[in-house]
Motif scaffolding. Structure first.
Motif, PDB file in Angstrom:
ATOM      1  N   LEU A 934      19.492   6.569  29.191  1.00  0.00           N
ATOM      2  CA  LEU A 934      19.100   7.654  29.545  1.00  0.00           C
ATOM      3  C   LEU A 934      19.821   8.118  31.084  1.00  0.00           C
ATOM      4  O   LEU A 934      19.717   7.328  32.005  1.00  0.00           O
ATOM      5  N   ASP A 935      20.296   9.345  31.004  1.00  0.00           N
ATOM      6  CA  ASP A 935      21.096   9.683  32.201  1.00  0.00           C
ATOM      7  C   ASP A 935      20.693  10.859  32.997  1.00  0.00           C
ATOM      8  O   ASP A 935      20.547  10.745  34.193  1.00  0.00           O
ATOM      9  N   ALA A 936      19.893  11.936  32.187  1.00  0.00           N
ATOM     10  CA  ALA A 936      19.310  13.013  32.900  1.00  0.00           C
ATOM     11  C   ALA A 936      18.091  13.476  31.838  1.00  0.00           C
ATOM     12  O   ALA A 936      18.168  13.334  30.725  1.00  0.00           O
ATOM     13  N   ILE A 937      17.260  14.262  32.589  1.00  0.00           N
ATOM     14  CA  ILE A 937      15.958  14.587  31.884  1.00  0.00           C
ATOM     15  C   ILE A 937      15.548  15.943  32.569  1.00  0.00           C
ATOM     16  O   ILE A 937      15.533  16.150  33.675  1.00  0.00           O
ATOM     17  N   ARG A 938      15.149  16.854  31.606  1.00  0.00           N
ATOM     18  CA  ARG A 938      14.650  18.352  32.164  1.00  0.00           C
ATOM     19  C   ARG A 938      13.515  18.655  31.327  1.00  0.00           C
ATOM     20  O   ARG A 938      13.498  18.577  30.164  1.00  0.00           O
ATOM     21  N   PHE A 939      12.353  18.906  32.125  1.00  0.00           N
ATOM     22  CA  PHE A 939      11.233  19.433  31.439  1.00  0.00           C
ATOM     23  C   PHE A 939      11.223  20.976  31.205  1.00  0.00           C
ATOM     24  O   PHE A 939      11.578  21.483  32.281  1.00  0.00           O
ATOM     25  N   VAL A 940      11.160  21.579  30.162  1.00  0.00           N
ATOM     26  CA  VAL A 940      11.260  23.003  29.937  1.00  0.00           C
ATOM     27  C   VAL A 940       9.643  23.521  29.393  1.00  0.00           C
ATOM     28  O   VAL A 940       9.281  22.889  28.449  1.00  0.00           O
ATOM     29  N   CYS A 941       9.302  24.767  30.103  1.00  0.00           N
ATOM     30  CA  CYS A 941       8.101  25.243  29.520  1.00  0.00           C
ATOM     31  C   CYS A 941       7.980  26.756  29.667  1.00  0.00           C
ATOM     32  O   CYS A 941       9.168  27.464  30.036  1.00  0.00           O
ATOM     33  N   SER A 942       7.175  27.206  28.902  1.00  0.00           N
ATOM     34  CA  SER A 942       6.998  28.726  28.876  1.00  0.00           C
ATOM     35  C   SER A 942       6.289  29.141  30.041  1.00  0.00           C
ATOM     36  O   SER A 942       5.708  28.253  31.063  1.00  0.00           O
ATOM     37  N   ALA A 943       6.433  30.440  30.361  1.00  0.00           N
ATOM     38  CA  ALA A 943       5.850  30.677  31.584  1.00  0.00           C
ATOM     39  C   ALA A 943       4.141  30.656  31.866  1.00  0.00           C
ATOM     40  O   ALA A 943       3.821  30.380  32.927  1.00  0.00           O
ATOM     41  N   ASP A 944       3.764  30.868  30.650  1.00  0.00           N
ATOM     42  CA  ASP A 944       2.301  30.597  30.717  1.00  0.00           C
ATOM     43  C   ASP A 944       1.655  29.338  31.224  1.00  0.00           C
ATOM     44  O   ASP A 944       0.755  29.029  31.985  1.00  0.00           O
ATOM     45  N   ILE A 945       2.474  28.147  30.698  1.00  0.00           N
ATOM     46  CA  ILE A 945       2.010  26.829  31.318  1.00  0.00           C
ATOM     47  C   ILE A 945       2.650  26.807  32.625  1.00  0.00           C
ATOM     48  O   ILE A 945       1.894  26.013  33.413  1.00  0.00           O
ATOM     49  N   ALA A 946       3.497  27.519  33.243  1.00  0.00           N
ATOM     50  CA  ALA A 946       4.019  27.274  34.377  1.00  0.00           C
ATOM     51  C   ALA A 946       2.794  28.110  35.088  1.00  0.00           C
ATOM     52  O   ALA A 946       2.874  27.517  36.494  1.00  0.00           O
ATOM     53  N   ALA A 947       2.228  28.755  34.615  1.00  0.00           N
ATOM     54  CA  ALA A 947       1.233  29.670  35.681  1.00  0.00           C
ATOM     55  C   ALA A 947      -0.296  28.873  35.852  1.00  0.00           C
ATOM     56  O   ALA A 947      -0.976  29.365  36.379  1.00  0.00           O
ATOM     57  N   ARG A 948      -0.398  27.992  35.264  1.00  0.00           N
ATOM     58  CA  ARG A 948      -1.504  27.277  35.159  1.00  0.00           C
ATOM     59  C   ARG A 948      -1.646  26.494  36.455  1.00  0.00           C
ATOM     60  O   ARG A 948      -1.066  25.981  37.146  1.00  0.00           O
TER      61      ARG A 948
END
Length: 948
Positions: A934-948
């Motif tokens: 494992l070298d790199a990791i990115r968590f991606v989410c939709s705007a509604d999850i980010a707004a919680r």
């Protein structure tokens, strides 16, 4: 943290080496052994690019044929022990290949970077892998023109296992460049590490400059003073083990028994010997340099010899060189001579086959004897008279395959290659009656000095030199053309510059060994500029390999007593790709020694119009007489001109005889073998593809920007790098301030002060290592407004690494390869996911409040990470299978080809065939151990999850 023997560490700069073990502490240094890779590294304790291999609870470790998840960790005397139930694993017992990563830790603790940094890290990994897999790796940034015959020879020799070859191109065709290409390719691939270059004392500096400026290879020049300094610091150590890549004077080593013993004992992967024709050998005795090379050849796997002397002018010397390369094959001089006579007969047949011309009865009978054991070839011969054009290629290939020296010797000729300009001699004979006695004596003294291999140092004054008016008039008459003037010594350059400063209005630059390499580069660049210097005054070092072919006028202020050195001078302009005739300007006063030498070169040897291949032999025969007649000519008296006329006539006659001998004995088969062996080598195509890739320019400049290095365009694909805001002291280069660089090969060839940047250039490769060994971009969070609501993805980049000995060069099949995996919260693969460009731009301009993501990350990431790892292992298995198939396809084909060739050609060594089989077996084993990290990791989410 203090180092302790037995601890495991990982190289940040070379993670593909796997885990290393501390084996020794020595003062300020630490020795780390990377056992599986077969590499021992020495690091300064305070600046070692190492990270402690410490595994935490919950991670997997493997060693001693067990594999478990760590439940606890204990420490004793600086050494770690990992526990899982009743199972115990000391860190010293860990396998060298372990999945080490801190990216997930950074993400879970929300120590994150902007999403664009994650994307750039992935791009860097991808580009590095593609570059390492290319056959041009190690040569892409070399300052070389893409000349087919040079690429052909270098490509063949670099593929040999091990490389043992005689490079015998004619003078001026680039043997040094071919050898440098072989070194650069093999060092970059890891197949060799320790290299020794042996050269005459007059050429050691030239080799140093050539390897550094053209190939970015930093060799060390060794002499007695350097060896003594090393021994003062450590009286036990072999001084030749102090550096990996060494250049040394062969005469010094051969004449000093202690140094001979030490250099032979140092164990080199490859030895290169320049001017190998000076290695004297007979059946009764051998010179000290020959004995030295013979000892080195017996211990070193690789050996490359360079010579321009045609084999027809010294068969025993040619045999002596071949027996160094393959003593088991070349054991008897008489047998070799008989074999060579046979190839001479076949050479004329080869010429007929190339032209699809009729064969006479004797030629047909000779071919029938050669092919008697092969029904297919006998059939081709029987049909030749009916369809010569259709059957000639098969017969020709068969002859080449059976050629005795065609696999160890490579010879290219100017006539065979073509593309050279016409030489036009412009000779002025000045009035000798105008000279007074003092002037005549000064000219004679200068001639004596010039005739020496190393002219004595001393100041000169050319203010009143009788040749100066001719030179000033020549400069004025040829305006605005550029003139390259070459003379014997640094003192002459300085004296000419001082004299011309008050006599000519032309811009003048100088170039000599007393200047630093940087100063030489700057003055050469000033000469290359359209509005720069019109005249470049060079000492003999101007023949060191510089490319001045934008100029078309060469001024020979004096002449060396060495035809090869004269040819090297002319070769600065007389090069492949020169589109105009070159004009050679020389002048001498009638009745001087200089006049006699000029006539001898021009009328006797025809060296100002052609490139004589017998120059060295002619000089050997006539040197004493030439010096005596030149002296007599300068003294005047009766029949002085007649004596010179007789010398010139005899020289011309001998030159005709030797030229005819060379032509008659020319091995056309050898030349055809040199051409044919590399028809399908992909090196040239790979280099051209990289030259045309403008996108790589943008990537490299973006890479430098990651460290605060600005750039300003100054020309086509040419920029100035400015380190004013450099963010780290560890950046590899730019220590002296702004540096102009180029991505254009043609510019780099004409401006040797400008590095040619590709991914294998030390500056770029060092920056890549600096980026990828850091945490920059290895953890990130992206809010992607284009995703459907209630969507969360985990994007991981694994690097598929294969820990293996560097000499195996596993990277040509499987470089450190990035594997991108994406899963959603249901652990379904989402490899089709592409980030929304608008969201990436927004994230760059509006940083996230990362801390509020911590609970969400702690809940979702662990199971999603496990899903990504499963997908990465699946992708890894596919890539390993592809790499293994490529290795088997390439090496099995090569093994079959050499096995078949060995049946008809005794020059194919058994150890060469067995080496391929062993290499394939080792590759199979190494590739099977490749694992994703494992070298790199990115968590991606939709705007509604980010707004919680």
């Amino acid at each position: 943290m203090p180092f302790v023997p037995g601890q495991r560490w990982i190289s940040n700069a070379e993670p593909e080496l796997g885990l290393g073990t501390v084996v020794r502490l020595d003062g300020r240094t630490v020795q780390v052994l990377f056992a599986t890779a077969g590499v021992l590294r020495h690091y300064a304790k305070q600046a070692a690019p190492l990270a402690r291999a410490e595994f935490r609870v919950g991670q997997k470790v493997a060693g001693r044929k067990q594999n478990f998840v760590i439940e606890s960790v204990s420490e004793a005397q600086g050494l770690l022990t990992y526990h899982s139930g009743t199972r115990v694993l000391a860190e010293s017992d860990l396998d060298d290949a372990q999945p080490i990563s801190r990216a997930d830790e950074r993400l879970l603790s929300t120590r994150i970077d902007a999403p664009d940094r994650f994307d750039f890290r992935l791009q860097a990994l991808t580009r590095r892998a593609a570059a390492m897999r290319s056959p041009a790796w190690g040569l892409a940034s070399a300052r070389i023109d893409l000349i087919p015959h040079q690429l052909r020879v270098a490509g063949i020799v670099a593929q040999r296992r091990p490389p043992r070859a005689l490079l015998a191109d004619e003078v001026g065709l680039g043997k040094t460049i071919e050898a440098g290409m072989v070194l650069a390719r093999l060092i970059a691939s890891g197949r060799i590490a320790r290299v020794l270059v042996l050269a005459p004392p007059s050429l050691t500096t030239q080799w140093f400059v050539e390897l550094l400026r053209r190939f970015n290879l930093p060799f060390a020049l060794f002499d007695e003073e350097r060896c003594e300094a090393i021994e003062v610091a450590d009286g036990v150590r072999n001084p030749f083990e102090d550096e990996q890549c060494v250049i040394a004077d062969i005469d010094w080593l051969a004449e000093t028994p202690t140094r001979t013993k030490q250099v032979v004992a140092a164990d080199w992967d490859l030895v290169v010997v320049d001017e190998a024709h000076h290695l004297e050998w007979t059946t009764e005795a051998a010179s000290a340099p020959y004995r030295l090379v013979e000892q080195l050849a017996a211990r070193s796997p690789g050996l490359v010899l360079l010579t321009a002397t045609p084999q027809q002018l010294g068969r025993s010397g040619h045999f002596a060189r071949l027996r160094l390369l393959d003593p088991a094959r070349y054991t008897d001089l008489d047998a070799f001579a008989a074999e060579a006579d046979g190839y001479a007969a076949l050479s004329s047949i080869a010429t007929s086959l190339v032209e699809a011309a009729p064969l006479d009865a004797s030629s047909r009978e000779l071919l029938a004897q050669r092919f008697s054991a092969d029904a297919e070839l006998a059939s081709l011969l029987a049909r030749y008279d009916v369809e010569p054009a259709a059957n000639a290629p098969g017969l020709l290939d068969a002859l080449i395959d059976r050629h005795g020296t065609g696999r160890v010797m490579f010879r290219n000729r100017r006539a065979q290659i073509g593309g050279f300009p016409k030489r036009v001699a412009k000779i002025d004979v000045l009035d000798g009656s105008a000279l007074d006695d003092a002037q005549r004596q000064r000219l004679l003294a200068e001639f004596h000095a010039d005739a020496q291999a190393h002219p004595p140092a001393g100041e000169l004054d050319y203010a009143s030199d009788p040749r100066l008016p001719w030179l000033v008039a020549l400069i004025d008459r040829l305006a605005p053309a550029k003139l390259l003037l070459i003379c014997r010594t640094q003192a002459k350059v300085v004296a000419l510059e001082d004299a011309l400063r008050t006599r000519s209005g032309a811009k003048i630059a100088r170039f000599h060994e007393g200047m630093s390499i940087l100063q030489r580069d700057r003055n050469a660049a000033f000469f290359a500029e359209a509005e720069g210097a019109r005249v470049l005054l060079c000492s003999e070092i101007g023949s060191e390999g510089r490319n001045f072919q934008f100029a078309h006028h060469l001024v020979l202020w004096d002449l060396p007593l060495d035809p090869d050195l004269l040819e090297q001078r002319i070769g600065r302009l007389d090069r492949i790709g020169q589109h105009e005739d070159i004009r050679l300007h020389a002048a001498a006063h009638h009745g001087t020694a200089q006049h006699a030498l000029l006539r001898w070169y021009h009328e006797g040897l025809d060296a100002l119009r052609t490139s004589p291949s017998d120059g060295r032999e002619i000089l050997r025969q006539y040197r004493g007489r030439l010096l005596a007649e030149a002296e007599r000519h300068a003294a005047g008296g009766e029949d002085a001109d007649a004596e010179i006329d007789g010398l010139i006539a005899d020289t011309a006659a001998t030159h005709r005889e030797l030229s005819a001998l060379v032509q008659a004995g020319r091995d056309h088969l050898l030349e055809l073998a040199t051409e044919r062996q590399a028809r399908e080598l992909p090196l040239a195509d790979a280099l051209r593809a990289q030259d045309a890739d403008d996108s790589a320019d943008d990537f490299v400049l973006s890479l430098f920007e990651q460290f605060g290095i600005d750039n300003e365009e100054t020309g086509t694909r040419t920029v100035v790098l400015d380190p004013e805001y450099l963010s780290t002291d560890g950046f590899p280069g730019l220590k002296d301030g702004p540096q102009q660089v180029t991505f254009e090969r043609a510019t780099a060839l004409s401006r040797e002060d400008l590095p040619l940047l590709r991914l294998d250039h030390p500056l770029v490769l060092g920056a890549l290592d600096l980026l990828l060994e850091s945490e920059q971009g290895n953890a990130s969070v992206l809010v992607d407004t284009a995703l459907p609501i209630r969507t969360a993805l985990l994007e991981c980049v694994y690097v598929l690494e294969c820990v293996a000995e560097r000499k195996l060069d596993v990277r040509r099949f499987l470089p450190p390869l990035p594997l991108r995996t994406v899963v959603d919260t249901r652990l379904n693969p989402r490899s089709d996911y592409v980030p929304d460009p608008a969201s990436l731009l927004r994230a760059k301009e509006q940083p996230l409040d990362a801390a509020r993501f911590r609970p969400l990350l702690a809940k979702l990431v662990p199971p999603m990470l496990a899903g990504c790892e499963t997908e990465a292992r699946r992708l890894a298995a596919t890539e390993v299978g592809t790499a293994l198939a490529a290795a088997q396809r390439e090496l099995e084909a090569e093994h079959a080809r050499l096995t078949a060739l060995a049946a008809v050609n005794p020059s194919v060594r058994e150890d060469e065939i067995s080496a391929i089989a062993s290499e394939l077996e080792e590759l199979r084993h190494a590739l099977a151990t490749a694992a994703p990290r494992l070298d790199a990791i990115r968590f991606v989410c939709s705007a509604d999850i980010a707004a919680r």
